[in-house]
Design a protein around this motif. Structure first.
Motif, PDB file in Angstrom:
ATOM      1  N   HIS A 194      34.278  44.884  38.775  1.00  0.00           N
ATOM      2  CA  HIS A 194      34.300  43.637  39.542  1.00  0.00           C
ATOM      3  C   HIS A 194      35.720  43.285  39.978  1.00  0.00           C
ATOM      4  O   HIS A 194      35.945  42.850  41.110  1.00  0.00           O
ATOM      5  CB  HIS A 194      33.702  42.498  38.729  1.00  0.00           C
ATOM      6  CG  HIS A 194      32.229  42.610  38.551  1.00  0.00           C
ATOM      7  ND1 HIS A 194      31.551  41.930  37.577  1.00  0.00           N
ATOM      8  CD2 HIS A 194      31.288  43.332  39.222  1.00  0.00           C
ATOM      9  CE1 HIS A 194      30.267  42.217  37.651  1.00  0.00           C
ATOM     10  NE2 HIS A 194      30.084  43.078  38.639  1.00  0.00           N
ATOM     11  N   MET A 195      36.676  43.481  39.079  1.00  0.00           N
ATOM     12  CA  MET A 195      38.071  43.190  39.400  1.00  0.00           C
ATOM     13  C   MET A 195      38.559  44.102  40.522  1.00  0.00           C
ATOM     14  O   MET A 195      39.238  43.656  41.445  1.00  0.00           O
ATOM     15  CB  MET A 195      38.938  43.372  38.155  1.00  0.00           C
ATOM     16  CG  MET A 195      40.382  42.999  38.361  1.00  0.00           C
ATOM     17  SD  MET A 195      41.359  43.096  36.851  1.00  0.00           S
ATOM     18  CE  MET A 195      41.208  44.822  36.442  1.00  0.00           C
TER      19      MET A 195
ATOM     20  N   GLY B  65      42.804  39.259  36.627  1.00  0.00           N
ATOM     21  CA  GLY B  65      41.707  39.949  35.953  1.00  0.00           C
ATOM     22  C   GLY B  65      42.090  40.468  34.582  1.00  0.00           C
ATOM     23  O   GLY B  65      41.299  40.400  33.641  1.00  0.00           O
TER      24      GLY B  65
ATOM     25  N   GLU C  37      37.018  42.977  43.904  1.00  0.00           N
ATOM     26  CA  GLU C  37      37.661  41.760  44.389  1.00  0.00           C
ATOM     27  C   GLU C  37      39.039  42.054  44.967  1.00  0.00           C
ATOM     28  O   GLU C  37      39.396  41.542  46.032  1.00  0.00           O
ATOM     29  CB  GLU C  37      37.783  40.749  43.257  1.00  0.00           C
ATOM     30  CG  GLU C  37      36.462  40.190  42.780  1.00  0.00           C
ATOM     31  CD  GLU C  37      36.576  39.431  41.478  1.00  0.00           C
ATOM     32  OE1 GLU C  37      37.692  39.355  40.914  1.00  0.00           O
ATOM     33  OE2 GLU C  37      35.551  38.911  41.012  1.00  0.00           O
ATOM     34  N   ALA C  38      39.815  42.873  44.282  1.00  0.00           N
ATOM     35  CA  ALA C  38      41.162  43.197  44.751  1.00  0.00           C
ATOM     36  C   ALA C  38      41.111  43.982  46.053  1.00  0.00           C
ATOM     37  O   ALA C  38      41.869  43.708  46.991  1.00  0.00           O
ATOM     38  CB  ALA C  38      41.917  43.979  43.676  1.00  0.00           C
TER      39      ALA C  38
ATOM     40  N   ILE D  38      45.437  39.456  41.968  1.00  0.00           N
ATOM     41  CA  ILE D  38      44.059  39.538  41.472  1.00  0.00           C
ATOM     42  C   ILE D  38      43.967  40.437  40.247  1.00  0.00           C
ATOM     43  O   ILE D  38      43.262  40.125  39.284  1.00  0.00           O
ATOM     44  CB  ILE D  38      43.114  40.000  42.591  1.00  0.00           C
ATOM     45  CG1 ILE D  38      42.975  38.893  43.631  1.00  0.00           C
ATOM     46  CG2 ILE D  38      41.747  40.386  42.037  1.00  0.00           C
ATOM     47  CD1 ILE D  38      42.214  39.290  44.857  1.00  0.00           C
TER      48      ILE D  38
ATOM     49  N   GLY E 292      38.701  43.965  48.238  1.00  0.00           N
ATOM     50  CA  GLY E 292      38.213  43.058  49.271  1.00  0.00           C
ATOM     51  C   GLY E 292      39.309  42.177  49.824  1.00  0.00           C
ATOM     52  O   GLY E 292      39.382  41.928  51.027  1.00  0.00           O
ATOM     53  N   PHE E 293      40.203  41.715  48.957  1.00  0.00           N
ATOM     54  CA  PHE E 293      41.317  40.905  49.422  1.00  0.00           C
ATOM     55  C   PHE E 293      42.245  41.715  50.310  1.00  0.00           C
ATOM     56  O   PHE E 293      42.702  41.238  51.350  1.00  0.00           O
ATOM     57  CB  PHE E 293      42.097  40.328  48.241  1.00  0.00           C
ATOM     58  CG  PHE E 293      43.200  39.411  48.679  1.00  0.00           C
ATOM     59  CD1 PHE E 293      42.938  38.081  48.911  1.00  0.00           C
ATOM     60  CD2 PHE E 293      44.484  39.878  48.870  1.00  0.00           C
ATOM     61  CE1 PHE E 293      43.941  37.222  49.327  1.00  0.00           C
ATOM     62  CE2 PHE E 293      45.488  39.042  49.292  1.00  0.00           C
ATOM     63  CZ  PHE E 293      45.210  37.698  49.516  1.00  0.00           C
TER      64      PHE E 293
END
Length: 88
Positions: A62-63, A44, A66-67, A40, A69-70
């Motif tokens: 945001h990046m 990004g 997301e990372a 991710i 969250g993964f």
């Protein structure tokens, strides 16, 4: 008085690869989370070139979300489901 200087430092003899292998056997979804995080972040950073009118700060935040969250999804949710499946 005895002077025994032969001390075993077996935990210090392990290299980083064997420690990572041991941790991967204990929690198999941790390396998947780490690989997803790297993927991710790489995506990004590649998308950073064509971010358009978005500010750099917002893109990086945001990046990061997301990372993270993964990683949480892979280690906690999927790992918990995996362990519950094998226990019952």
């Amino acid at each position: 008085m005895s002077t025994d200087t032969d001390v075993s430092f077996s935990s210090y003899d392990e290299d980083q690869g064997s420690k990572l292998t041991q941790k991967a056997k204990e929690a198999p979804f941790t390396p998947i989370g780490m690989a997803g995080f790297v993927a991710i972040v790489a995506y990004g950073l590649n998308k950073l070139k064509s971010r358009g009118n978005t500010k750099m700060f917002h893109h990086l935040i945001h990046m990061r979300v997301e990372a993270q969250g993964f990683v949480v999804g892979a280690t906690a949710v999927v790992g918990m489901g995996y362990s519950m499946y094998w226990e019952f």
